[in-house]
Scaffold this motif. Structure first.
Motif, PDB file in Angstrom:
ATOM      1  N   ARG A   1       9.594 -12.092   5.551  1.00  0.00           N
ATOM      2  CA  ARG A   1       8.461 -12.660   6.289  1.00  0.00           C
ATOM      3  C   ARG A   1       7.763 -11.591   7.142  1.00  0.00           C
ATOM      4  NH1 ARG A   1       8.049 -15.147  11.186  1.00  0.00           N
ATOM      5  NH2 ARG A   1      10.270 -15.070  11.597  1.00  0.00           N
ATOM      6  N   ARG A   2       8.563 -10.734   7.791  1.00  0.00           N
ATOM      7  CA  ARG A   2       7.967  -9.786   8.728  1.00  0.00           C
ATOM      8  C   ARG A   2       7.493  -8.497   8.081  1.00  0.00           C
ATOM      9  NH1 ARG A   2      11.428  -9.416  13.927  1.00  0.00           N
ATOM     10  NH2 ARG A   2      11.003 -11.402  14.938  1.00  0.00           N
ATOM     11  N   ILE A   3       8.204  -8.042   7.061  1.00  0.00           N
ATOM     12  CA  ILE A   3       7.898  -6.720   6.487  1.00  0.00           C
ATOM     13  C   ILE A   3       7.322  -6.819   5.079  1.00  0.00           C
ATOM     14  CG2 ILE A   3       8.792  -4.413   6.014  1.00  0.00           C
ATOM     15  CD1 ILE A   3       9.100  -5.269   8.944  1.00  0.00           C
ATOM     16  N   THR A   4       8.108  -7.342   4.135  1.00  0.00           N
ATOM     17  CA  THR A   4       7.684  -7.309   2.727  1.00  0.00           C
ATOM     18  C   THR A   4       6.350  -8.017   2.524  1.00  0.00           C
ATOM     19  OG1 THR A   4      10.024  -7.440   2.182  1.00  0.00           O
ATOM     20  CG2 THR A   4       8.473  -7.684   0.369  1.00  0.00           C
ATOM     21  N   LEU A   5       6.243  -9.254   3.039  1.00  0.00           N
ATOM     22  CA  LEU A   5       5.035 -10.043   2.795  1.00  0.00           C
ATOM     23  C   LEU A   5       3.778  -9.373   3.362  1.00  0.00           C
ATOM     24  CD1 LEU A   5       4.082 -12.662   1.439  1.00  0.00           C
ATOM     25  CD2 LEU A   5       4.294 -13.770   3.663  1.00  0.00           C
ATOM     26  N   PRO A   6       3.748  -9.061   4.676  1.00  0.00           N
ATOM     27  CA  PRO A   6       2.507  -8.441   5.187  1.00  0.00           C
ATOM     28  C   PRO A   6       2.242  -7.054   4.597  1.00  0.00           C
ATOM     29  CG  PRO A   6       4.147  -8.654   6.935  1.00  0.00           C
ATOM     30  CD  PRO A   6       4.692  -9.369   5.757  1.00  0.00           C
ATOM     31  N   ALA A   7       3.301  -6.323   4.261  1.00  0.00           N
ATOM     32  CA  ALA A   7       3.074  -4.964   3.745  1.00  0.00           C
ATOM     33  C   ALA A   7       2.589  -4.978   2.302  1.00  0.00           C
ATOM     34  CB  ALA A   7       4.359  -4.140   3.864  1.00  0.00           C
ATOM     35  N   MET A   8       2.974  -6.034   1.552  1.00  0.00           N
ATOM     36  CA  MET A   8       2.565  -6.027   0.144  1.00  0.00           C
ATOM     37  C   MET A   8       1.161  -6.593  -0.042  1.00  0.00           C
ATOM     38  SD  MET A   8       4.290  -9.126  -1.925  1.00  0.00           S
ATOM     39  CE  MET A   8       3.759 -10.800  -1.708  1.00  0.00           C
ATOM     40  N   LEU A   9       0.703  -7.439   0.901  1.00  0.00           N
ATOM     41  CA  LEU A   9      -0.578  -8.130   0.698  1.00  0.00           C
ATOM     42  C   LEU A   9      -1.750  -7.195   0.390  1.00  0.00           C
ATOM     43  CD1 LEU A   9      -0.589 -11.254   3.035  1.00  0.00           C
ATOM     44  CD2 LEU A   9      -0.567 -11.154   0.543  1.00  0.00           C
ATOM     45  N   PRO A  10      -1.900  -6.073   1.135  1.00  0.00           N
ATOM     46  CA  PRO A  10      -3.037  -5.205   0.804  1.00  0.00           C
ATOM     47  C   PRO A  10      -3.009  -4.724  -0.644  1.00  0.00           C
ATOM     48  CG  PRO A  10      -2.055  -4.537   2.865  1.00  0.00           C
ATOM     49  CD  PRO A  10      -1.147  -5.569   2.281  1.00  0.00           C
ATOM     50  N   TYR A  11      -1.810  -4.521  -1.204  1.00  0.00           N
ATOM     51  CA  TYR A  11      -1.725  -4.091  -2.604  1.00  0.00           C
ATOM     52  C   TYR A  11      -1.969  -5.262  -3.553  1.00  0.00           C
ATOM     53  CZ  TYR A  11       0.710  -0.205  -0.386  1.00  0.00           C
ATOM     54  OH  TYR A  11       1.045   0.844   0.420  1.00  0.00           O
ATOM     55  N   ALA A  12      -1.630  -6.482  -3.090  1.00  0.00           N
ATOM     56  CA  ALA A  12      -1.677  -7.634  -3.990  1.00  0.00           C
ATOM     57  C   ALA A  12      -3.049  -8.298  -4.048  1.00  0.00           C
ATOM     58  CB  ALA A  12      -0.619  -8.666  -3.576  1.00  0.00           C
ATOM     59  N   ILE A  13      -3.804  -8.241  -2.928  1.00  0.00           N
ATOM     60  CA  ILE A  13      -5.036  -9.045  -2.862  1.00  0.00           C
ATOM     61  C   ILE A  13      -6.034  -8.744  -3.988  1.00  0.00           C
ATOM     62  CG2 ILE A  13      -7.103  -9.507  -1.472  1.00  0.00           C
ATOM     63  CD1 ILE A  13      -4.773 -11.133  -0.554  1.00  0.00           C
ATOM     64  N   PRO A  14      -6.316  -7.482  -4.327  1.00  0.00           N
ATOM     65  CA  PRO A  14      -7.280  -7.263  -5.421  1.00  0.00           C
ATOM     66  C   PRO A  14      -6.837  -7.936  -6.722  1.00  0.00           C
ATOM     67  CG  PRO A  14      -6.900  -5.229  -4.248  1.00  0.00           C
ATOM     68  CD  PRO A  14      -5.897  -6.205  -3.726  1.00  0.00           C
ATOM     69  N   GLY A  15      -5.560  -7.812  -7.064  1.00  0.00           N
ATOM     70  CA  GLY A  15      -5.037  -8.444  -8.273  1.00  0.00           C
ATOM     71  C   GLY A  15      -5.096  -9.956  -8.171  1.00  0.00           C
ATOM     72  N   LEU A  16      -4.736 -10.490  -6.996  1.00  0.00           N
ATOM     73  CA  LEU A  16      -4.739 -11.941  -6.819  1.00  0.00           C
ATOM     74  C   LEU A  16      -6.153 -12.494  -6.868  1.00  0.00           C
ATOM     75  CD1 LEU A  16      -2.004 -12.458  -4.077  1.00  0.00           C
ATOM     76  CD2 LEU A  16      -1.829 -12.720  -6.542  1.00  0.00           C
ATOM     77  N   SER A  17      -7.099 -11.706  -6.373  1.00  0.00           N
ATOM     78  CA  SER A  17      -8.503 -12.105  -6.432  1.00  0.00           C
ATOM     79  C   SER A  17      -8.950 -12.242  -7.882  1.00  0.00           C
ATOM     80  CB  SER A  17      -9.342 -11.067  -5.686  1.00  0.00           C
ATOM     81  OG  SER A  17     -10.684 -11.144  -6.057  1.00  0.00           O
TER      82      SER A  17
ATOM     83  N   ARG B   1       4.986  -8.195  -8.341  1.00  0.00           N
ATOM     84  CA  ARG B   1       6.033  -7.179  -8.538  1.00  0.00           C
ATOM     85  C   ARG B   1       5.480  -5.789  -8.219  1.00  0.00           C
ATOM     86  NH1 ARG B   1       7.249  -3.636 -12.327  1.00  0.00           N
ATOM     87  NH2 ARG B   1       5.433  -4.360 -13.491  1.00  0.00           N
ATOM     88  N   GLY B   2       4.306  -5.513  -8.758  1.00  0.00           N
ATOM     89  CA  GLY B   2       3.683  -4.221  -8.489  1.00  0.00           C
ATOM     90  C   GLY B   2       3.427  -4.007  -7.009  1.00  0.00           C
ATOM     91  N   ALA B   3       2.960  -5.067  -6.332  1.00  0.00           N
ATOM     92  CA  ALA B   3       2.625  -4.940  -4.912  1.00  0.00           C
ATOM     93  C   ALA B   3       3.876  -4.681  -4.084  1.00  0.00           C
ATOM     94  CB  ALA B   3       1.918  -6.200  -4.423  1.00  0.00           C
ATOM     95  N   ILE B   4       4.971  -5.396  -4.417  1.00  0.00           N
ATOM     96  CA  ILE B   4       6.205  -5.206  -3.643  1.00  0.00           C
ATOM     97  C   ILE B   4       6.741  -3.795  -3.881  1.00  0.00           C
ATOM     98  CG2 ILE B   4       8.608  -5.951  -3.404  1.00  0.00           C
ATOM     99  CD1 ILE B   4       7.672  -8.806  -4.025  1.00  0.00           C
ATOM    100  N   GLN B   5       6.626  -3.328  -5.128  1.00  0.00           N
ATOM    101  CA  GLN B   5       7.130  -1.977  -5.425  1.00  0.00           C
ATOM    102  C   GLN B   5       6.306  -0.892  -4.756  1.00  0.00           C
ATOM    103  OE1 GLN B   5       7.390  -2.093  -9.696  1.00  0.00           O
ATOM    104  NE2 GLN B   5       9.603  -1.810  -9.614  1.00  0.00           N
ATOM    105  N   ALA B   6       5.058  -1.229  -4.400  1.00  0.00           N
ATOM    106  CA  ALA B   6       4.198  -0.211  -3.801  1.00  0.00           C
ATOM    107  C   ALA B   6       4.497  -0.004  -2.315  1.00  0.00           C
ATOM    108  CB  ALA B   6       2.734  -0.603  -3.994  1.00  0.00           C
ATOM    109  N   ILE B   7       5.301  -0.887  -1.734  1.00  0.00           N
ATOM    110  CA  ILE B   7       5.637  -0.721  -0.309  1.00  0.00           C
ATOM    111  C   ILE B   7       6.540   0.505  -0.170  1.00  0.00           C
ATOM    112  CG2 ILE B   7       6.774  -1.780   1.673  1.00  0.00           C
ATOM    113  CD1 ILE B   7       6.296  -4.487   0.359  1.00  0.00           C
ATOM    114  N   PRO B   8       6.212   1.418   0.767  1.00  0.00           N
ATOM    115  CA  PRO B   8       7.098   2.569   0.974  1.00  0.00           C
ATOM    116  C   PRO B   8       8.507   2.083   1.304  1.00  0.00           C
ATOM    117  CG  PRO B   8       5.051   2.842   2.175  1.00  0.00           C
ATOM    118  CD  PRO B   8       5.036   1.459   1.616  1.00  0.00           C
ATOM    119  N   ILE B   9       9.481   2.608   0.560  1.00  0.00           N
ATOM    120  CA  ILE B   9      10.839   2.085   0.647  1.00  0.00           C
ATOM    121  C   ILE B   9      11.421   2.242   2.061  1.00  0.00           C
ATOM    122  CG2 ILE B   9      12.010   4.182  -0.119  1.00  0.00           C
ATOM    123  CD1 ILE B   9      12.919   0.662  -1.287  1.00  0.00           C
ATOM    124  N   GLY B  10      10.932   3.280   2.776  1.00  0.00           N
ATOM    125  CA  GLY B  10      11.432   3.535   4.134  1.00  0.00           C
ATOM    126  C   GLY B  10      11.213   2.360   5.067  1.00  0.00           C
TER     127      GLY B  10
END
Lengths: 229, 233
Positions: B145-161, B119-128
């Protein structure tokens, strides 16, 4: 589900609550005292000590607390009785108790996690403040006492509440080495009433309440500390 | 017998089997947690009032009750509920497979934490970025698939790790409900031979190895999902 049976066990539950809180407070205080030098040497050196401190943090954070507790309780616990000078010492009644090993394991665990955080905090105190302190002619120890440590503690303060809650959530593991804290008390009630849910649900609710109280407490402390950014 | 002879005489192999079992439980529970987390995060962000309330209740309760207590409660509730169900529709109660129970219980715990990380990672994606994709006329799945997923991963990976490391360490708690993973097998080895110190240290070393390799792997994954972004610090 009949929660009324729990009333008979009120003294046991209160004893459990007391040991949970005692375990939490003792491990937090001793852990923090250890975490400060562990964090500091990783920033200042000397190299061998810094390496040792980093290795300690890695081992603590990379292994389950349960295994750490078992190493101390069964491992050390099985070595101690073989040493006569320990058996005869005044510490023996303490060293026989699971509670001692639980406090030791939880203290080391908290020191490992908090040591890594303190390292970051010490490193992120602005260099200029330390230089200014030195320019005033403060000795290294005075710099640490008056400037470096207080600033580092302010930096970790917002994370300390969360770490305390994580530590609280680790305490039930102590029941596995015979400590009758909240979860251990719930286990005893279950074994004598053979009704699983009332004691377990009750201690779960107590843990939620404790979490809530800790959050409130740290929010209050944080508001006492003036922050200027 | 010396410690090394004991390890060579078969206990060493048993510990390795336990380590593999620990990895299997953790990996499946982690995946289950990710699936729950993804739906949980989307539910929290796009769901109605009732969905959001329910999900808030789930993540709050699971994250404030100690894992050990939660595992014991879920294990007991799950096996009992399943058997009650079986009896009520006319079957005999079964012995529930310890592996599946372990994965389910750990997965439900992981799911609550995953929900919050994602949730945090998706919210961190710039809304634009999401608005732009919508303006291009992308349907929701393609947008995800094209925008939300790849854009959120950098924010999510540390938490997922962190969550993966927690999954491997929390799996040790499964030993209290009796499933033979690394910790339980170590208990048997140590209790049977009285070599407590050595066996628990070896088990600790295996857990440490799992953690260190995982950290390395997640570091590489982090670099991969951040490709094309400016370096942090």
């Amino acid at each position: 589900m009949d929660f009324s049976v729990l009333i008979d066990f009120l003294p046991l539950i209160l004893k459990g609550l007391y040991y949970t809180i005692l375990l939490l407070v003792l491990s937090l205080v001793f852990g923090m005292i250890l975490a400060i030098p562990i964090g500091l040497v990783q920033v200042t050196g000397p190299r061998p000590l810094a390496w040792l401190a980093t290795a300690f943090c890695t081992v603590i954070r990379g292994t389950p607390l349960l295994i750490q507790l078992y190493i101390l309780y069964y491992g050390l616990g099985s070595l101690f009785p073989q040493m006569p000078w320990i058996r005869e010492s005044f510490m023996w009644p303490v060293l026989r108790e699971g509670f001692f090993y639980a406090v030791l394991a939880f203290t080391l665990s908290f020191a490992g996690y908090e040591g890594a955080i303190m390292k970051g905090a010490f490193a992120s105190v602005p260099k200029g403040e330390l230089e200014a302190a030195r320019a005033f002619g403060m000795s290294p120890f005075t710099v640490l006492r008056r400037i470096w440590l207080p600033r580092a503690i302010r930096i970790v303060l917002p994370t300390l509440g969360g770490e305390t809650i994580l530590q609280l959530k680790a305490t039930p593991i102590a029941a596995l080495v015979t400590v009758v804290e909240l979860y251990g008390a719930a286990g005893q009630i279950y074994r004598s009433t053979l009704d699983f849910f009332p004691p377990m649900i009750m201690v779960a609710v107590i843990y939620i309440l404790l979490t809530f109280i800790i959050t409130r407490l740290f929010n209050m402390v944080e508001r006492q500390v003036p922050q200027r950014r | 017998m010396s410690g090394w002879e004991l390890l060579a005489s078969g206990w060493g192999v048993n510990l390795l089997v336990g380590a593999i079992s620990t990895l299997q439980i953790s990996a499946l529970a982690y995946l289950l947690g990710l699936v729950i987390g993804l739906f949980g995060a989307l539910g929290k962000l796009t769901g109605g009032k009732i969905t959001r309330r329910l999900l808030d209740g789930y993540t709050t309760i699971v994250r404030s009750v100690p894992e050990l207590l939660l595992i014991v409660i879920l294990y007991y509730t799950g096996t009992q509920a399943l058997n009650n169900l079986l009896v009520s529709i006319g079957y005999d109660p079964i012995r529930i497979n310890g592996f599946i129970a372990a994965v389910a219980v750990l997965g439900v715990v992981q799911g609550a934490y995953s929900t919050e990380v994602l949730r945090g990672a998706i919210q961190a994606i710039p809304i634009g970025q999401i608005e732009a994709a919508k303006a291009y006329g992308m349907p929701p799945l393609l947008l995800f698939r094209r925008i939300t997923l790849p854009a959120m991963l950098p924010y999510a990976i540390p938490g997922l790790s962190n969550l993966w490391l927690n999954a491997t360490k929390d799996s040790a708690l499964i030993s209290v409900v009796g499933y033979l993973e690394l910790t339980k097998i170590t208990q048997q080895a140590a209790g049977g031979t009285k070599w407590y110190f050595m066996f628990y240290t070896v088990a600790g070393a295996l857990y440490l190895l799992i953690s260190l390799v995982s950290l390395k792997a997640f570091g590489m994954l982090d670099n991969y999902v951040r490709r094309g972004q400016p370096k942090v610090r």
